[in-house]
Design a protein around this motif. Structure first.
Motif, short mmCIF file in Angstrom:
data_model
loop_
_atom_site.label_atom_id
_atom_site.label_comp_id
_atom_site.label_asym_id
_atom_site.label_seq_id
_atom_site.Cartn_x
_atom_site.Cartn_y
_atom_site.Cartn_z
N ASP A 31 41.48 38.67 42.55
CA ASP A 31 41.26 37.23 42.75
C ASP A 31 40.53 36.58 41.58
N GLU A 32 39.60 37.30 40.96
CA GLU A 32 38.86 36.75 39.82
C GLU A 32 39.79 36.48 38.64
N SER A 33 40.71 37.39 38.38
CA SER A 33 41.66 37.19 37.28
C SER A 33 42.59 36.02 37.57
N LEU A 34 43.04 35.92 38.79
CA LEU A 34 43.91 34.79 39.16
C LEU A 34 43.16 33.47 39.02
N LYS A 35 41.90 33.47 39.44
CA LYS A 35 41.09 32.25 39.34
C LYS A 35 40.90 31.86 37.88
N ALA A 36 40.69 32.85 37.01
CA ALA A 36 40.53 32.57 35.57
C ALA A 36 41.81 31.99 34.98
N GLY A 59 43.75 30.02 36.64
CA GLY A 59 43.96 28.71 37.24
C GLY A 59 44.95 28.70 38.39
N THR A 60 45.12 29.82 39.04
CA THR A 60 46.04 29.90 40.18
C THR A 60 45.37 30.68 41.30
N SER A 61 46.00 30.70 42.43
CA SER A 61 45.45 31.43 43.57
C SER A 61 46.55 32.27 44.21
N ARG A 62 46.14 33.20 45.01
CA ARG A 62 47.07 34.08 45.71
C ARG A 62 47.97 33.26 46.65
#
Length: 57
Positions: A34-39, A41-44
């Motif tokens: 989740d941290e990588s996705l947040k970096a 700019g997207t979400s699961r």
């Protein structure tokens, strides 16, 4: 006439492959934390909403 038919067929083929690639990439991105996705700019949830598929080769 035939030129426009082949152009439309080619454009449809390219569009279908683009959608297939987007689903494949979204599936690969879902493997990230989740941290990588947040970096990025997207979400699961957003990736799932866009559609995700994993392909076995």
């Amino acid at each position: 006439m035939s030129n426009s038919f082949f152009r439309a067929a080619y454009n449809n083929l390219v569009s279908a492959r683009e959608r297939q690639v987007r689903r494949y990439v979204n599936g690969a991105l879902l493997n990230l934390d989740d941290e990588s996705l947040k970096a990025m700019g997207t979400s699961r949830e957003e990736l799932r909403r866009k559609g995700a598929t994993s392909y076995v080769f």
